[in-house]
Every structure is written in C-alpha cells, then in structure tokens.
Design an enzyme around this catalytic site. Sequence first.
Site, PDB file in Angstrom:
ATOM      1  N   LEU A   7     -12.508  15.832 -12.344  1.00 43.94           N
ATOM      2  CA  LEU A   7     -11.767  17.102 -12.216  1.00 43.94           C
ATOM      3  C   LEU A   7     -11.046  17.507 -13.505  1.00 43.94           C
ATOM      4  CD1 LEU A   7     -12.327  16.657  -9.114  1.00 43.94           C
ATOM      5  CD2 LEU A   7     -10.114  17.748  -8.737  1.00 43.94           C
ATOM      6  N   GLY A   8     -11.166  16.709 -14.549  1.00 43.74           N
ATOM      7  CA  GLY A   8     -10.522  17.064 -15.818  1.00 43.74           C
ATOM      8  C   GLY A   8      -9.027  17.282 -15.651  1.00 43.74           C
ATOM      9  N   PRO A  15      13.823  -8.673  -1.804  1.00 47.25           N
ATOM     10  CA  PRO A  15      13.845  -8.321  -3.230  1.00 47.25           C
ATOM     11  C   PRO A  15      13.248  -9.430  -4.117  1.00 47.25           C
ATOM     12  CG  PRO A  15      15.922  -7.717  -2.194  1.00 47.25           C
ATOM     13  CD  PRO A  15      15.121  -8.429  -1.146  1.00 47.25           C
ATOM     14  N   GLU A  22       0.749  -5.426   1.697  1.00 45.70           N
ATOM     15  CA  GLU A  22      -0.003  -6.220   2.683  1.00 45.70           C
ATOM     16  C   GLU A  22      -0.817  -7.317   2.003  1.00 45.70           C
ATOM     17  OE1 GLU A  22       0.120  -5.528   5.918  1.00 45.70           O
ATOM     18  OE2 GLU A  22       1.046  -3.555   5.901  1.00 45.70           O
TER      19      GLU A  22
HETATM   20  P1  FAD Z   1       5.028 -10.040  -6.475  1.00 41.83           P
HETATM   21  O1  FAD Z   1       4.809 -11.001  -5.366  1.00 41.83           O
HETATM   22  O2  FAD Z   1       6.195 -10.228  -7.352  1.00 41.83           O
HETATM   23  O3  FAD Z   1       3.696  -9.986  -7.356  1.00 41.83           O
HETATM   24  C1  FAD Z   1       3.661  -9.391  -8.658  1.00 41.83           C
HETATM   25  C2  FAD Z   1       2.320  -9.711  -9.291  1.00 41.83           C
HETATM   26  O4  FAD Z   1       2.170 -11.139  -9.393  1.00 41.83           O
HETATM   27  C3  FAD Z   1       1.133  -9.210  -8.470  1.00 41.83           C
HETATM   28  O5  FAD Z   1       0.116  -8.770  -9.320  1.00 41.83           O
HETATM   29  C4  FAD Z   1       0.669 -10.455  -7.728  1.00 41.83           C
HETATM   30  O6  FAD Z   1      -0.719 -10.422  -7.391  1.00 41.83           O
HETATM   31  C5  FAD Z   1       0.944 -11.534  -8.765  1.00 41.83           C
HETATM   32  N1  FAD Z   1       1.113 -12.852  -8.146  1.00 41.83           N
HETATM   33  C6  FAD Z   1       2.110 -13.287  -7.334  1.00 41.83           C
HETATM   34  N2  FAD Z   1       1.881 -14.545  -6.944  1.00 41.83           N
HETATM   35  C7  FAD Z   1       0.691 -14.925  -7.500  1.00 41.83           C
HETATM   36  C8  FAD Z   1      -0.101 -16.109  -7.465  1.00 41.83           C
HETATM   37  N3  FAD Z   1       0.267 -17.180  -6.746  1.00 41.83           N
HETATM   38  N4  FAD Z   1      -1.247 -16.123  -8.180  1.00 41.83           N
HETATM   39  C9  FAD Z   1      -1.658 -15.044  -8.883  1.00 41.83           C
HETATM   40  N5  FAD Z   1      -0.945 -13.901  -8.965  1.00 41.83           N
HETATM   41  C10 FAD Z   1       0.201 -13.838  -8.272  1.00 41.83           C
HETATM   42  N6  FAD Z   1       6.724  -5.200   2.918  1.00 41.83           N
HETATM   43  C11 FAD Z   1       7.124  -5.376   4.216  1.00 41.83           C
HETATM   44  O7  FAD Z   1       7.551  -6.469   4.594  1.00 41.83           O
HETATM   45  N7  FAD Z   1       7.082  -4.344   5.111  1.00 41.83           N
HETATM   46  C12 FAD Z   1       6.623  -3.106   4.773  1.00 41.83           C
HETATM   47  O8  FAD Z   1       6.588  -2.205   5.615  1.00 41.83           O
HETATM   48  C13 FAD Z   1       6.204  -2.884   3.413  1.00 41.83           C
HETATM   49  N8  FAD Z   1       5.839  -1.634   3.003  1.00 41.83           N
HETATM   50  C14 FAD Z   1       5.592  -1.410   1.669  1.00 41.83           C
HETATM   51  C15 FAD Z   1       5.387  -0.099   1.213  1.00 41.83           C
HETATM   52  C16 FAD Z   1       5.173   0.155  -0.140  1.00 41.83           C
HETATM   53  C17 FAD Z   1       5.007   1.561  -0.611  1.00 41.83           C
HETATM   54  C18 FAD Z   1       5.118  -0.925  -1.055  1.00 41.83           C
HETATM   55  C19 FAD Z   1       4.860  -0.671  -2.514  1.00 41.83           C
HETATM   56  C20 FAD Z   1       5.335  -2.209  -0.627  1.00 41.83           C
HETATM   57  C21 FAD Z   1       5.597  -2.473   0.737  1.00 41.83           C
HETATM   58  N9  FAD Z   1       5.898  -3.766   1.185  1.00 41.83           N
HETATM   59  C22 FAD Z   1       6.278  -3.970   2.504  1.00 41.83           C
HETATM   60  C23 FAD Z   1       6.001  -4.867   0.239  1.00 41.83           C
HETATM   61  C24 FAD Z   1       4.666  -5.440  -0.179  1.00 41.83           C
HETATM   62  O9  FAD Z   1       4.043  -6.121   0.880  1.00 41.83           O
HETATM   63  C25 FAD Z   1       4.898  -6.314  -1.415  1.00 41.83           C
HETATM   64  O10 FAD Z   1       5.163  -5.425  -2.481  1.00 41.83           O
HETATM   65  C26 FAD Z   1       3.729  -7.222  -1.750  1.00 41.83           C
HETATM   66  O11 FAD Z   1       3.631  -8.283  -0.825  1.00 41.83           O
HETATM   67  C27 FAD Z   1       3.822  -7.810  -3.158  1.00 41.83           C
HETATM   68  O12 FAD Z   1       5.081  -8.378  -3.379  1.00 41.83           O
HETATM   69  P2  FAD Z   1       5.917  -7.987  -4.712  1.00 41.83           P
HETATM   70  O13 FAD Z   1       5.923  -6.504  -4.842  1.00 41.83           O
HETATM   71  O14 FAD Z   1       7.191  -8.708  -4.635  1.00 41.83           O
HETATM   72  O15 FAD Z   1       5.033  -8.532  -5.905  1.00 41.83           O
END
Ligand code: FAD
Length: 389
Positions: free
Chosen positions: A343-344, A138, A368
């Site tokens: 596709l409007g 989280p 990823e």
């Molecule tokens: P954050 O890390 O909080 O980032 C938020 C924003 O801040 C982004 O725009 C990011 O680019 C930016 N940011 C963060 N750090 C920096 C930096 N140093 N410099 C510039 N910008 C920065 N994870 C798993 O482990 N296993 C899974 O199977 C998996 N499946 C997923 C499936 C879905 C549908 C989704 C949405 C996510 C999944 N994830 C999974 C998690 C996913 O890998 C993370 O959401 C991702 O790594 C980004 O982390 P966060 O959402 O906490 O965003």
Amino acid sequence: MPSYTGLDFYEIDELLSEEERMIRDTVRSFVSDEVIPIIEKHNRAATFPVNLIPKMGELGLLGANIHGYGCAGLSHTSYGLIMQELERGDSGLRSFVSVQGALCMYPILTFGSEQQKEAWLPRMARGEAIGCFGLTEPDHGSDPGGMETRARRDGKGFVLNGNKSWITNGSIADVAVVWAKDDAGTVRGFLVEKGTPGFTTRDITGKFALKASVTSELAFQDCRIPEQNLLPGTTGLKSALMCLTQARYGIAWGAVGAAQAVFDEACGYAKARTQFNRPIGSFQLVQQKLAWMATEITKAQLLALRLGRMKDAGSARPHQVSMAKMNNVWMALECARLGRDVLGANGTHDEYQVGRHMCNLEAVKTYEGTHDIHVLVVGEALTGLAAYA
Ligand code: FAD
C-alpha cells in the site's frame, strides 16, 4: 451470504459442515456491518467498542464452546471460526472475546464450584458481566511461576497482596480471575469482584498495539477474599496454563482472520493502484508478495482446521496448540508487513486496515506466551529437553 467471502484458495469451505459455514457467515456479516465501519475511530481514540458486547452475547459468541450455563455449546472448530472472523475486524475485539471465554469463563467452568458457575457463567455468556485474567506481573511475564502476588490465609478467607500488569479488560471487568501463591507456595486462582476493598485498577495508556482494547494494571493491597471466591479446583500453575492453552487455540484461528483482512486489502489495492501506467499488481515483485501471503494463509488455515478437529476429538496437545499459535501469528504479522508495503504511503495511514493489523499483531506475537517461548515448547516436545532456563 455475506458480501465478503475471504481467501479460500484450497476450497477449505468444503471441509466445513453446513452449520460451521453458517456460524462463520453470521459472524462475518456482524463484523462487516458493525465492526469494520467503527473500528478505526475506536483505534484512533484508543477506546474499546463496549456497545458491541450485548450483541456479541446475543449472537452466542461469549464462551461459545462451553456447554450449559446459557452458553452456545458449539464445537471447538466453530469457536475457532468465530475467532477468525472477529479478528478480521480487529485483534482487540477477538482479545475481548478470548479473555471473556477462554481465560475467565473456562476457569470458572473447569475449576469453579457449582455456585460460582451459576453466579457468573450465564451472565457472562449474555455479556452482562465482563471478566479478566490476571497472571502477568510487572516483573514476571514469560516465567509466571516466579509471581510475587500472595494469598495469605486469614480465618475463613484470604488476604491478597500484589500487582498484575498488562491485563486485558482489567478496568471494565466485573470479575477478575487472579492467580496468587498461597501459604504453601501453591498457585491458586481467586475470583476478585469489582469494588472489593483493596482492589484497584489503572489503565495502561500510550499503546501502539491493540489500541481498541482495554489493558490495565491490577493492584491488591490487603484485599480480603472470602473462602467461596477461591476457585477450588486450582492446584498449581498448571491450572493457569490450561486456561492459556484454550486462549492460544483461539489466537491460532484469529491470526488467520487478521491475515485475510490484510491480504484482501493489499490484493484489492494492487489491482486498483497504477504506477508506470500499469496496475502495481502486474509487477512480478508485487505478485510475489501476494502469492507468498496467499500460500502462508492457506497453510495456516489448514493448520487451524486440523487443530480444531483434533480438539473436537479430544486429542489436541498443548505443544500442538503452541505450534499453531507461533506459526499463525508469525504468518499474519509477515502478511501485515507485506500488505503495508504494497500500500506504499497509504499503508501508513489508518484510512486503511493494514497498519492497524500490523501493530495489533506485534502484541499478539508477545501475549499468551511469546513467539520464542512457543518455539521452546515445540523444541521441548521434539527433544524431551526443556530449554527455558
Ligand atoms: P518477557 O517475559 O520479559 O520477555 C521479553 C523477551 O524475552 C521476549 O522476547 C521473550 O520471548 C524473551 N524470553 C523470556 N524468557 C525467555 C527464555 N527462557 N528463552 C528465550 N527467550 C526468552 N497477561 C495476563 O496475565 N492477562 C492478560 O489479559 C494479558 N493481556 C495482555 C495484553 C497485551 C496488549 C499485552 C501486550 C500483554 C498482555 N498480557 C496479559 C501479558 C503477556 O502475556 C506478557 O506480555 C507475555 O507473557 C510476555 O511477558 P513480558 O512482556 O514480561 O516479556
């Protein structure tokens, strides 16, 4: 030969072997016949089409580029073509196969004991056992090194405590590859089996992206893991990152498939839809959109194919994979937005595919490694200077 042929503006088919074209066409037919007809229903209901799993196992799509242990043993390029075709159907389906193969079977193969490989890989290849990959927490997404999940040594085993979030396949998985810090603060991978006391899952509902995919939270409360479930070859965060490089490679190809799907729909619609007594495809502004899409898809196809050839030769580097993931997902998302525009009003309805792909690709852009994190990986490769923190 499948009725859908896909965009091939630069005769890239000629660069593929006969075997690669055959594999691609087999998956293309599977997607046309068995995925497209049902996927909107699943997307609307926010359910994953689990009934497709045995068929995907039969077709050899699960862990397809793994050799031995009942896997298909295909080249990385063929594996990429499979991802491309699956994501033409839906990013959720490709995500399932990516997680199963690249994020669960690959770490078992690469870091696991012989006993772990024998126990899981053949069943996973057949689709009889499902896997997931728990890295994100989280409070730790882009910086997984800050993870709080702990594996405390206790006698002959470990006791796991912590939470993982946004985990694809989480609640339907028979085995979770979970990353946690040991007593020395080193990140290790553990196989946590469904039903282990202290291990619970909860699905994340309300997503507007990847709705036809299971995404869950994993919780570990004094969850006892036997010694034999430690992935013995894992030696730090880099082990987890190696898995992500495998999965990102597949995404770079998959994004091409999603883009092809939206281009196909938008181009067909532009030729059929009339306004001002003319097909909208005859207007220069609409043609500009289609030409941009076709050009970017063609460039992305070449990037993915070159990456595949390098991976088959053993020379692909993680920053090259980052560039392809970053570029191809951005390209596909822009194509989906343009396609939706062409596709409007119909582009906002799930009778058509463009909106589903557009929403899916927003999540693919984030997971990823976000788009921006991959920009920083490429930037670091170019300058030698890390700009993450
Ligand atoms: P954050 O890390 O909080 O980032 C938020 C924003 O801040 C982004 O725009 C990011 O680019 C930016 N940011 C963060 N750090 C920096 C930096 N140093 N410099 C510039 N910008 C920065 N994870 C798993 O482990 N296993 C899974 O199977 C998996 N499946 C997923 C499936 C879905 C549908 C989704 C949405 C996510 C999944 N994830 C999974 C998690 C996913 O890998 C993370 O959401 C991702 O790594 C980004 O982390 P966060 O959402 O906490 O965003």
